[in-house]
Write a protein that holds these residues in place. Structure first.
Motif, PDB file in Angstrom:
ATOM      1  N   TRP A  89     -10.120  20.379   3.722  1.00 40.88           N
ATOM      2  CA  TRP A  89     -11.088  19.518   3.034  1.00 40.88           C
ATOM      3  C   TRP A  89     -10.434  18.235   2.547  1.00 40.88           C
ATOM      4  N   LEU A  90      -9.153  18.300   2.199  1.00 41.89           N
ATOM      5  CA  LEU A  90      -8.444  17.071   1.877  1.00 41.89           C
ATOM      6  C   LEU A  90      -8.448  16.132   3.081  1.00 41.89           C
ATOM      7  N   ALA A  91      -8.243  16.701   4.265  1.00 37.22           N
ATOM      8  CA  ALA A  91      -8.225  15.889   5.484  1.00 37.22           C
ATOM      9  C   ALA A  91      -9.586  15.245   5.729  1.00 37.22           C
ATOM     10  N   ARG A  92     -10.652  16.022   5.535  1.00 33.33           N
ATOM     11  CA  ARG A  92     -12.004  15.479   5.747  1.00 33.33           C
ATOM     12  C   ARG A  92     -12.300  14.349   4.768  1.00 33.33           C
ATOM     13  N   LEU A  93     -11.993  14.574   3.500  1.00 32.69           N
ATOM     14  CA  LEU A  93     -12.220  13.537   2.503  1.00 32.69           C
ATOM     15  C   LEU A  93     -11.269  12.361   2.721  1.00 32.69           C
ATOM     16  N   GLY A  94     -10.050  12.654   3.160  1.00 31.82           N
ATOM     17  CA  GLY A  94      -9.105  11.585   3.450  1.00 31.82           C
ATOM     18  C   GLY A  94      -9.602  10.660   4.546  1.00 31.82           C
ATOM     19  N   ALA A  95     -10.246  11.238   5.559  1.00 34.03           N
ATOM     20  CA  ALA A  95     -10.795  10.419   6.644  1.00 34.03           C
ATOM     21  C   ALA A  95     -11.851   9.451   6.118  1.00 34.03           C
ATOM     22  N   LEU A  96     -12.685   9.925   5.201  1.00 32.72           N
ATOM     23  CA  LEU A  96     -13.704   9.053   4.596  1.00 32.72           C
ATOM     24  C   LEU A  96     -13.049   7.948   3.776  1.00 32.72           C
ATOM     25  N   LYS A  97     -12.000   8.303   3.035  1.00 37.41           N
ATOM     26  CA  LYS A  97     -11.330   7.316   2.202  1.00 37.41           C
ATOM     27  C   LYS A  97     -10.600   6.277   3.059  1.00 37.41           C
ATOM     28  N   LEU A  98      -9.985   6.720   4.154  1.00 42.30           N
ATOM     29  CA  LEU A  98      -9.304   5.776   5.027  1.00 42.30           C
ATOM     30  C   LEU A  98     -10.307   4.813   5.661  1.00 42.30           C
ATOM     31  N   ALA A  99     -11.447   5.341   6.098  1.00 43.33           N
ATOM     32  CA  ALA A  99     -12.486   4.494   6.685  1.00 43.33           C
ATOM     33  C   ALA A  99     -13.019   3.479   5.671  1.00 43.33           C
ATOM     34  N   ALA A 100     -12.963   3.846   4.385  1.00 41.22           N
ATOM     35  CA  ALA A 100     -13.437   2.942   3.333  1.00 41.22           C
ATOM     36  C   ALA A 100     -12.336   2.013   2.833  1.00 41.22           C
ATOM     37  N   GLY A 101     -11.153   2.076   3.470  1.00 45.34           N
ATOM     38  CA  GLY A 101     -10.058   1.197   3.095  1.00 45.34           C
ATOM     39  C   GLY A 101      -9.367   1.588   1.802  1.00 45.34           C
ATOM     40  N   GLU A 102      -9.340   2.888   1.480  1.00 41.29           N
ATOM     41  CA  GLU A 102      -8.792   3.344   0.204  1.00 41.29           C
ATOM     42  C   GLU A 102      -7.353   3.854   0.292  1.00 41.29           C
ATOM     43  N   GLY A 103      -6.672   3.596   1.382  1.00 43.88           N
ATOM     44  CA  GLY A 103      -5.282   3.992   1.484  1.00 43.88           C
ATOM     45  C   GLY A 103      -4.414   3.198   0.515  1.00 43.88           C
ATOM     46  N   ILE A 104      -3.322   3.819   0.029  1.00 43.18           N
ATOM     47  CA  ILE A 104      -2.445   3.154  -0.924  1.00 43.18           C
ATOM     48  C   ILE A 104      -1.006   3.143  -0.411  1.00 43.18           C
ATOM     49  N   ASP A 105      -0.210   2.272  -0.972  1.00 46.60           N
ATOM     50  CA  ASP A 105       1.216   2.229  -0.657  1.00 46.60           C
ATOM     51  C   ASP A 105       1.877   3.501  -1.185  1.00 46.60           C
TER      52      ASP A 105
END
Length: 227
Positions: A184-200
């Motif tokens: 589920w972390l992976a699924r939510l992570g995919a949504l966050k990455l698509a929304a540009g929410e990745g961090i350094d």
């Protein structure tokens, strides 16, 4: 899109690989520390999938709340892997992952915080996203707020504190078996990455909620425990 997810906030650790919607998950062997088992399991998962770290798009990790030591394991491993491969990190809150896993529209996520306390957070589903209502709290079980009857409550705090389960069960549907999972972390992570929410990776940090790991001797004695 390919995302690796690391989850070690509870005794049941896991890792998962998201590949364009398909998810493969591996569970850490029981009875051994996550610091000992997580990275070998990650290497095994990636090798079986034919994926190198450098081919990933991002790494998701459980930022917390949860077990202090476990949170540091996932955060440290995610940072090390991300720095080496120049990847963004995707912090995912453990309670958010639990809420998403239920499939319900309105969820009260409850995680055993030990020391006689509970981590709690309320979420409403908005499409594929779980939206936090208010804040994340750490309280005694008796102080967990009771939502309206059309909510669902999940998490191991319902098993750890039977009185809490009895109080909530009178009005809510209960799912005590729900725990944070890397899938589920992976699924939510995919949504966050698509929304540009990745961090350094340098900005990644565990979400502790409280800064106390254990009760003092005097506190344990005052509750009838042993020094």
């Amino acid at each position: 899109m390919q995302i690796l997810a690391l989850e070690t906030s509870t005794e049941t650790g896991s890792c998962a690989l998201w590949q364009d919607g398909a998810v493969i998950e591996r569970i850490c062997p029981p009875g051994r520390s996550h610091s000992e088992t997580l990275l070998p399991l990650v290497r095994e998962l990636l090798a079986e999938s034919g994926i190198a770290i450098g081919q990933l798009d991002a790494i998701a990790f459980d930022t917390g709340p949860g077990a202090f030591t476990g949170l540091r394991v996932a955060c440290g491993a995610a940072q090390g892997l991300a720095v080496a491969a120049d990847l963004p990190l995707l912090p995912v809150v453990s309670l958010e992952a639990m809420a998403a896993a239920t499939g319900a529209e309105q969820v009260l996520a409850l995680l055993d915080a030990r020391m006689g306390e509970v981590y709690s957070a309320s979420y409403r589903r908005r499409g594929d996203v779980m939206v936090l209502q208010g804040g994340i709290r750490v309280t005694a079980p008796d102080n967990v707020d009771l939502p309206s009857a059309d909510w669902l409550a999940c998490g191991n705090a319902l098993t750890a504190y039977p009185a809490l389960a009895e109080r909530l069960g009178a009005a809510l549907t209960l799912m005590p078996s729900i725990l944070p999972e890397a899938s589920w972390l992976a699924r939510l992570g995919a949504l966050k990455l698509a929304a540009g929410e990745g961090i350094d990776p340098a900005l990644a940090a565990p979400l502790y909620i409280r800064d106390k790991v254990a009760k003092t001797i005097s506190e344990r004695l005052s509750e009838g425990g042993r020094a």
